[in-house]
Design a protein around this motif. Structure first.
Motif: not given
Length: 179
Positions: A155-165
């Motif tokens: 797994t990896v996480a992507i963070y952008e504009h306060g959102k984590v996916t």
């Protein structure tokens, strides 16, 4: 900015290449590495495609776009191979006024944090991904791209504009997301 956050590469060049392919496809601006970069550690088996030198070359080529922290398997010798610092136990990244704590997880984690206020806490170390909110703070264990535990996918996480996916690295499937 769009950040890919990952942990526990443990020397596997094929797994890193898969993550970097997703990094490009998702249009990320910065790679945040939460430790355990080159060494596979005494408790793990030898990973597929073990190539510490190849990983160092690949990451050094994009060193200006990387921030990283030290994991429990990272050493001074590892730092000598990398052209970006990995010596800190944690770092604070501020994005759009939000405070993001990046750490490996062996010293600081969701149960033990350094002093301060954080909007999001990212760590790895356990090789088990998690994405929750605790008292208004996003808590994300990014898992491991090389040695996921308990039947979890890499797994990896992507963070952008306060959102984590959270993404399954194998098929880019979204596993969870939170704001």
């Amino acid at each position: 900015m769009k950040y890919m956050i990952l942990s526990d590469i443990h020397g596997s060049l094929p797994r890193l290449e898969r993550a970097l392919e997703m990094y490009r496809q998702e249009g990320c601006d910065m790679l945040c590495i939460l430790g355990d970069v080159l060494n596979y550690g005494p408790r793990n088996g030898v990973p597929e495609g073990l190539d510490a030198k190849g990983i160092a070359e690949r990451l050094n080529g994009m060193a200006d776009d990387i921030v990283a922290v030290r994991g429990n398997c990272d050493s001074e010798v590892d730092q000598m191979m990398l052209h970006f610092p990995i010596g800190s136990d944690y770092l604070l990244l501020v994005d759009e006024g939000r405070r993001l704590l990046l750490t490996h997880g062996h010293i600081y984690n969701k149960e033990q944090l350094p002093c301060g206020r954080f909007d999001a806490v990212f760590y790895g170390h356990t090789h088990r991904w998690e994405l929750t909110k605790k008292d208004g703070t996003i808590v994300c264990n990014t898992g491991s791209i090389t040695f996921p535990k308990d039947g979890n996918p890499p797994t990896v996480a992507i963070y952008e504009h306060g959102k984590v996916t959270m993404y399954n690295l194998e098929n880019h499937e979204i596993l969870d997301e939170t704001e």
